[in-house]
Design a protein around this motif. Structure first.
Motif, short mmCIF file in Angstrom:
data_model
loop_
_atom_site.label_atom_id
_atom_site.label_comp_id
_atom_site.label_asym_id
_atom_site.label_seq_id
_atom_site.Cartn_x
_atom_site.Cartn_y
_atom_site.Cartn_z
N HIS A 46 0.87 -1.31 -0.09
CA HIS A 46 -0.03 0.16 0.01
C HIS A 46 0.76 1.23 0.03
O HIS A 46 0.34 2.38 0.37
N ASP A 47 2.12 1.17 -0.47
CA ASP A 47 2.86 2.40 -0.62
C ASP A 47 2.56 3.03 -1.91
O ASP A 47 2.53 2.44 -2.97
N GLU A 48 2.33 4.19 -1.69
CA GLU A 48 1.84 5.24 -2.85
C GLU A 48 2.72 5.09 -3.89
O GLU A 48 2.23 4.85 -5.10
N LEU A 49 4.13 5.19 -3.60
CA LEU A 49 5.12 5.22 -5.02
C LEU A 49 4.99 3.97 -5.61
O LEU A 49 4.94 3.72 -6.82
N TRP A 50 5.12 2.81 -4.81
CA TRP A 50 5.41 1.59 -5.47
C TRP A 50 3.83 1.25 -6.04
O TRP A 50 4.01 0.49 -7.06
N ARG A 51 2.83 1.48 -5.68
CA ARG A 51 1.49 1.41 -6.40
C ARG A 51 1.41 2.10 -7.69
O ARG A 51 0.78 1.52 -8.60
N PHE A 52 1.85 3.14 -7.65
CA PHE A 52 1.96 3.96 -8.74
C PHE A 52 2.93 3.32 -9.71
O PHE A 52 2.56 3.14 -11.07
N LEU A 53 3.99 2.72 -9.50
CA LEU A 53 4.84 2.05 -10.27
C LEU A 53 4.21 0.89 -10.93
O LEU A 53 4.21 0.27 -11.94
N ALA A 54 3.55 0.20 -9.96
CA ALA A 54 2.71 -1.15 -10.31
C ALA A 54 1.48 -0.65 -11.32
O ALA A 54 1.62 -1.44 -12.28
N TRP A 55 1.10 0.31 -11.35
CA TRP A 55 0.03 0.83 -12.38
C TRP A 55 1.07 1.16 -13.69
O TRP A 55 0.10 0.87 -14.61
N VAL A 56 1.97 1.81 -13.69
CA VAL A 56 2.70 2.03 -14.70
C VAL A 56 2.91 0.67 -15.44
O VAL A 56 2.72 0.57 -16.88
N VAL A 57 3.55 -0.32 -14.77
CA VAL A 57 3.88 -1.58 -15.45
C VAL A 57 2.49 -2.11 -15.89
O VAL A 57 2.46 -2.71 -17.04
N PHE A 58 1.50 -1.94 -15.12
CA PHE A 58 0.23 -2.56 -15.66
C PHE A 58 -0.28 -1.92 -17.02
O PHE A 58 -0.85 -2.70 -17.97
N ALA A 59 0.11 -0.65 -17.04
CA ALA A 59 -0.31 0.11 -17.94
C ALA A 59 0.35 -0.33 -19.56
O ALA A 59 -0.17 -0.31 -20.47
N VAL A 60 1.60 -0.19 -19.20
CA VAL A 60 2.56 -0.82 -20.26
C VAL A 60 2.15 -1.88 -20.85
O VAL A 60 2.19 -2.17 -22.05
N ALA A 61 1.87 -2.83 -20.04
CA ALA A 61 1.40 -4.35 -20.59
C ALA A 61 0.31 -4.22 -21.30
O ALA A 61 0.14 -4.82 -22.12
N SER A 62 -0.64 -3.40 -20.65
CA SER A 62 -2.05 -3.61 -21.34
C SER A 62 -1.85 -2.68 -22.98
O SER A 62 -2.48 -3.31 -23.69
#
Length: 207
Positions: A46-62
């Motif tokens: 639930h760390d904000e920075l890491w969740r944002f990075l997770a979103w970036v990875v998810f978006a790139v994969a999508s």
């Protein structure tokens, strides 16, 4: 985000090597799945920075999901490997996201179970009848894919801003409704396709 074009299962394979840019992007998307999981759970999940990075990875994969399909069709690079690996990569990404969010208590487990059962069931149906014909992705199925990806991405971002929660639930609710409706449609179409194939086979045996 996920493509709204035709899906690769229905595309005829091309006589080209499996070693091409479209398949490379598909493999890249598969590689991004464990990267996404690591970033999603980093620092307690639930760390904000890491969740944002997770979103970036998810978006790139999508995004690669849309690009690889477009490239394969426009350049005649559709291969048997791509037809098999592409849906696996798609299901791996969304499955990892839904399960991860449920483990972190950001998404109820019943939603994850419903969505994954639908995904696996539809994919199984399409391969079950593929020797009789192809069940093309419906417009509703493509809409489901888009809604599901947007909703999942928003749930990944929720720790960054609580205001995202109602928006995420709105998209997820719509995705569930469309997923159930299109899932039933796939069942009916699969049954009709097999019945038509059996009728043609019976007619061909009739003297």
């Amino acid at each position: 985000m996920p493509r709204l074009t035709d899906d690769p299962i229905g595309d005829p394979p091309s006589p080209v090597s499996a070693w091409n840019i479209a398949n490379a992007l598909t493999v890249f998307r598969l590689v991004l799945v464990p990267v996404f999981v690591v970033t999603l759970f980093a620092h307690g999940g639930h760390d904000e920075l890491w969740r944002f990075l997770a979103w970036v990875v998810f978006a790139v994969a999508s995004v690669t999901d849309r690009i690889d399909g477009d490239i394969a069709r426009k350049r005649g690079l559709v291969t048997e490997f791509g037809k098999l690996a592409d849906p696996i990569a798609d299901k791996a990404l969304i499955g990892a996201a839904l399960i991860g969010l449920s483990v972190l208590d950001d998404l109820p487990w019943w939603i994850t179970v419903v969505m994954l059962v639908r995904e696996v069931g539809v994919t199984g149906l399409r391969f079950w009848v593929i020797r009789h014909g192809v069940i093309p992705a419906s417009r509703g199925g493509k809409l489901k894919t888009l809604l599901q990806a947007v909703a999942t991405g928003l749930f990944v971002l929720i720790p960054i801003g609580s205001w995202l929660k109602p928006v995420a639930w709105t998209f997820m609710g719509a995705a569930i409704v469309v997923a159930m409706a299109t899932g039933l449609d796939y069942v009916f179409r699969a049954v009709r396709l097999r019945r038509a194939a059996h009728d043609r086979a019976a007619a061909s045996r009739t003297p």
